[in-house]
Design a protein around this motif. Structure first.
Motif, PDB file in Angstrom:
ATOM      1  N   ALA A 255       0.292   0.411  -0.182  1.00 15.39           N
ATOM      2  CA  ALA A 255      -1.161   0.542  -0.051  1.00 15.39           C
ATOM      3  C   ALA A 255      -1.673  -0.272   1.135  1.00 15.39           C
ATOM      4  O   ALA A 255      -2.577   0.161   1.863  1.00 15.39           O
ATOM      5  N   SER A 256      -1.103  -1.450   1.350  1.00 16.36           N
ATOM      6  CA  SER A 256      -1.497  -2.288   2.478  1.00 16.36           C
ATOM      7  C   SER A 256      -1.167  -1.613   3.814  1.00 16.36           C
ATOM      8  O   SER A 256      -1.984  -1.603   4.744  1.00 16.36           O
ATOM      9  N   ARG A 257       0.015  -1.027   3.918  1.00 21.82           N
ATOM     10  CA  ARG A 257       0.410  -0.339   5.151  1.00 21.82           C
ATOM     11  C   ARG A 257      -0.438   0.900   5.384  1.00 21.82           C
ATOM     12  O   ARG A 257      -0.834   1.194   6.528  1.00 21.82           O
ATOM     13  N   ALA A 258      -0.739   1.632   4.311  1.00 22.40           N
ATOM     14  CA  ALA A 258      -1.584   2.821   4.447  1.00 22.40           C
ATOM     15  C   ALA A 258      -2.984   2.433   4.911  1.00 22.40           C
ATOM     16  O   ALA A 258      -3.585   3.132   5.743  1.00 22.40           O
ATOM     17  N   ARG A 259      -3.520   1.339   4.398  1.00 21.43           N
ATOM     18  CA  ARG A 259      -4.843   0.874   4.818  1.00 21.43           C
ATOM     19  C   ARG A 259      -4.836   0.451   6.279  1.00 21.43           C
ATOM     20  O   ARG A 259      -5.773   0.770   7.042  1.00 21.43           O
ATOM     21  N   LYS A 260      -3.788  -0.244   6.730  1.00 23.68           N
ATOM     22  CA  LYS A 260      -3.712  -0.648   8.137  1.00 23.68           C
ATOM     23  C   LYS A 260      -3.593   0.569   9.047  1.00 23.68           C
ATOM     24  O   LYS A 260      -4.168   0.593  10.142  1.00 23.68           O
ATOM     25  N   ALA A 261      -2.860   1.588   8.601  1.00 24.98           N
ATOM     26  CA  ALA A 261      -2.760   2.825   9.381  1.00 24.98           C
ATOM     27  C   ALA A 261      -4.121   3.505   9.468  1.00 24.98           C
ATOM     28  O   ALA A 261      -4.526   3.991  10.543  1.00 24.98           O
ATOM     29  N   LEU A 277       2.325   3.948   9.750  1.00 23.76           N
ATOM     30  CA  LEU A 277       2.759   5.134   9.019  1.00 23.76           C
ATOM     31  C   LEU A 277       4.286   5.211   8.963  1.00 23.76           C
ATOM     32  O   LEU A 277       4.859   5.617   7.945  1.00 23.76           O
ATOM     33  N   ASP A 278       4.931   4.789  10.045  1.00 21.08           N
ATOM     34  CA  ASP A 278       6.393   4.772  10.037  1.00 21.08           C
ATOM     35  C   ASP A 278       6.915   3.742   9.028  1.00 21.08           C
ATOM     36  O   ASP A 278       7.890   3.997   8.314  1.00 21.08           O
ATOM     37  N   LEU A 279       6.259   2.602   8.941  1.00 24.11           N
ATOM     38  CA  LEU A 279       6.627   1.609   7.938  1.00 24.11           C
ATOM     39  C   LEU A 279       6.367   2.154   6.532  1.00 24.11           C
ATOM     40  O   LEU A 279       7.182   1.968   5.620  1.00 24.11           O
ATOM     41  N   LEU A 280       5.237   2.829   6.371  1.00 21.53           N
ATOM     42  CA  LEU A 280       4.868   3.369   5.065  1.00 21.53           C
ATOM     43  C   LEU A 280       5.916   4.340   4.539  1.00 21.53           C
ATOM     44  O   LEU A 280       6.256   4.331   3.354  1.00 21.53           O
ATOM     45  N   PHE A 281       6.453   5.154   5.427  1.00 21.28           N
ATOM     46  CA  PHE A 281       7.407   6.180   5.019  1.00 21.28           C
ATOM     47  C   PHE A 281       8.856   5.822   5.379  1.00 21.28           C
ATOM     48  O   PHE A 281       9.680   6.680   5.638  1.00 21.28           O
TER      49      PHE A 281
END
Length: 288
Positions: A255-261, A277-281
């Motif tokens: 959720a934190s990575r998605a918010r930063k994206a 997004l690359d980190l998220l996935f």
């Protein structure tokens, strides 16, 4: 040429769709398993459920799920699982067959093509010929499921005006997050939560809505979900409390990575958005 974030999601989504060869293999495995079960057990019918059937599967991770409706329900769900496991082991002696409640998993092609077979026993019939089954619960005993009703719910959400197609797209993204980060969470739970989330939206933008869904799951702390069709019990996110704690930890990161994206996207900073997004996935999002 550098991609926009929207273009990145278009490429990513196309990469997530299972290959035609995987779908052909899935049909072949279903046929051989059905033949095996019908020769050994008293089978009423076999339903295909799950992500392949729903159109929400992720390439390389989309199992075929079969619910086999059996006659003469035993007292113990362990007995039902043993019936199915022994029948499949007899038919496929050189293939790994294992129990993973509520299913028996058959690992074809050294595990790259798997089929999950769930024994079920008809308990009632609702409106519109919706069937409710008892299937093995996560730990022991039985739980209710109504696969047709749940597929109908996803389709209804997916066909809503203004967000047509969004429920299944978001479900596929959520499952990609799960698989690429080894999150021990139920794919069915994610699919139902994604469909439910879309009912609160008037439009769909992938970078917005994957963030919205993950933050919604985090705010709910992966609470069990009531069946929106009221045919069965609550949907649980994980098979144990330990797995739920692991899933919550990874959800917090996701959720934190998605918010930063999303923040970078809104700030017109695509390079940073692509990074998160690359980190998220799990390193699988297309490069810019």
């Amino acid at each position: 040429m550098a991609r926009t974030v929207s273009q990145g999601f278009e490429v990513f989504m196309s990469n997530l769709v299972p290959l035609a060869s995987q779908q052909t293999a899935a049909a072949s495995h279903r046929s051989s398993i059905e033949k095996s079960l019908r020769s050994a057990l008293e089978v009423s019918t076999i339903w295909e459920t799950g992500s392949f059937h729903h159109g929400t599967g992720v390439r390389g991770h989309a199992d075929v799920d079969l619910l086999v409706s059996l006659k003469n329900k035993p007292n113990s769900s362990d007995t039902a699982l043993r019936w199915v496991r022994e029948a499949l082991q007899e038919s496929f002696p050189f293939t790994r067959v294992r129990t993973s409640r509520p299913a028996i998993v058959v690992e074809f092609a050294s595990g790259s093509e798997t089929v999950e077979v769930i024994p079920g026993f008809l308990t009632s019939r609702g409106d519109s010929d919706v069937f409710v089954y008892d299937i093995p619960a996560a730990d022991s005993g039985w739980m209710d499921t109504a696969p047709k009703a749940h597929l109908n719910y996803v389709n209804e959400c997916n066909n809503r005006a203004g967000v047509k197609g969004a429920a299944k797209k978001l479900s596929r993204l959520a499952k990609a997050w799960k698989y690429y980060n080894n999150v021990p969470i139920s794919s069915f739970y994610l699919e139902m939560r994604a469909a439910q989330y879309i009912t609160t939206q008037s439009s769909y933008i992938a970078v917005w809505d994957i963030c919205g869904l993950l933050e919604d799951l985090h705010s709910k702390q992966l609470a069990a979900m009531n069946d929106p069709k009221s045919f069965s019990g609550r949907f649980h996110p994980c098979s144990s409390e330990a797995k739920k704690m692991e899933a919550l930890s990874k959800l917090n990161t996701g959720a934190s990575r998605a918010r930063k994206a999303l923040d970078a996207y809104n700030a017109d900073d695509p390079a940073t958005a692509f990074h998160y997004l690359d980190l998220l996935f799990g390193g699988n999002f297309p490069s810019r």
